[in-house]
Write a protein that holds these residues in place. Sequence first.
Motif, short mmCIF file in Angstrom:
data_model
loop_
_atom_site.label_atom_id
_atom_site.label_comp_id
_atom_site.label_asym_id
_atom_site.label_seq_id
_atom_site.Cartn_x
_atom_site.Cartn_y
_atom_site.Cartn_z
N LEU A 275 -5.08 49.19 42.20
CA LEU A 275 -4.09 49.73 43.12
C LEU A 275 -3.12 50.64 42.36
O LEU A 275 -2.80 50.37 41.20
CB LEU A 275 -3.30 48.61 43.78
N GLU B 78 -3.64 43.90 49.77
CA GLU B 78 -3.88 45.32 49.54
C GLU B 78 -5.06 45.54 48.62
O GLU B 78 -5.89 46.43 48.82
CB GLU B 78 -2.62 45.99 48.97
N PHE B 79 -5.16 44.71 47.59
CA PHE B 79 -6.30 44.80 46.69
C PHE B 79 -7.59 44.50 47.44
O PHE B 79 -8.60 45.19 47.27
CB PHE B 79 -6.14 43.83 45.52
N MET C 6 -1.07 43.29 43.09
CA MET C 6 -2.33 43.85 42.61
C MET C 6 -3.53 43.03 43.05
O MET C 6 -4.63 43.55 43.19
CB MET C 6 -2.32 43.94 41.09
N MET D 70 -8.54 47.46 49.66
CA MET D 70 -9.00 48.61 48.88
C MET D 70 -10.38 48.36 48.29
O MET D 70 -11.23 49.26 48.25
CB MET D 70 -8.00 48.94 47.77
#
Length: 339
Positions: A296, A317-318, A313, A321
């Motif tokens: 990220l 969100e990680f 991280m 992604m």
Amino acid sequence: MVGVAVCGSISSIKALWETRIRRRKEEQEEEQEQRRRRKARDGATGRLSLGVWEDRVALAQLKQKLLTEDGRLILRIEQEEWKSLPGCLVQLSQVQEWQIHRTGLQKIPHFISSFQNLLVLDLSRNGVTEIPKQIGKLTQLRELLLSYNRIQFVPEELSCCESLERLEMAMNRDLDHLPDQFRNLKKLQHLDLSMNNFTCLPDCVVALPVLEWLDMGGNQLQHLPEDIHRMEKLHALWLQRNKLEKLPENISRMASLDTLALSCNRLRDIPSLMENMSNLRFVNFRDNPLTLDVTLPSRRTEDEDEDEDDREMFGREFMHMYIQEARKRTYTVLNPADR
């Protein structure tokens, strides 16, 4: 004639003395037996008196450990040597909570069934090796805390504790099995089986109807059941430090799940369907040999510390992604002309 008379007199006298000696000997033996019996009786009485005195002393000590908190009568013993609990404890059967920690306690007494008012049994950090079958008599028990002991076996009678809401058995090391009757704990909401020796998630745990919090971290789990989504009420699932190599697709159907710890496993990928887990607030994939190397962009500011950034991280969100990158690379492989 005179000689005969004398001889007869001597014989009579001899017989008389022998009779007297025999009777005296019998009397002496009887007196000795009576003395032995009196001594034995007096010794037993002395031992009985000693036992009664010891019980009174122990009961007085236990009464000093009683206190009342929030209207609940509690027996609290900490960092004292009580490898066993005396039978006189039954006289305190009105106690509603046991808090006995770091005493070296080796055995839960069978008379535990006499404590029908018991709501909390907390024997964490002792040396308890087994759970007696009599535990099933405690139908009012709400919390059973046995972490950091030496328990290897859970009796099926535990499933009779119909009011049980919280069970903690972390760090018993050799514990690797639960009886199938365990599924009958219809009110169990919190279960901690971390740091034991389970190789799979027991089906009886998956079947618990209202379970909300489950910690299976630090075991030997190699896979998760395909029907894990049956745990409809589960909010938090801790699976860190196991041997998981993949996650079942149905994990994405766990609608109530908001916390999922998966650090220190052997995961190679993240199921793409997990992208749809809208309620998931915390997830950790740290220290897994994931196939893709995804990083990220840094969001750290001067006011943010490194720990917060580390959590970010390897959080939601990680995960998103990673799934997007995996989807992108799959598309590229399937459609090389679009490169």
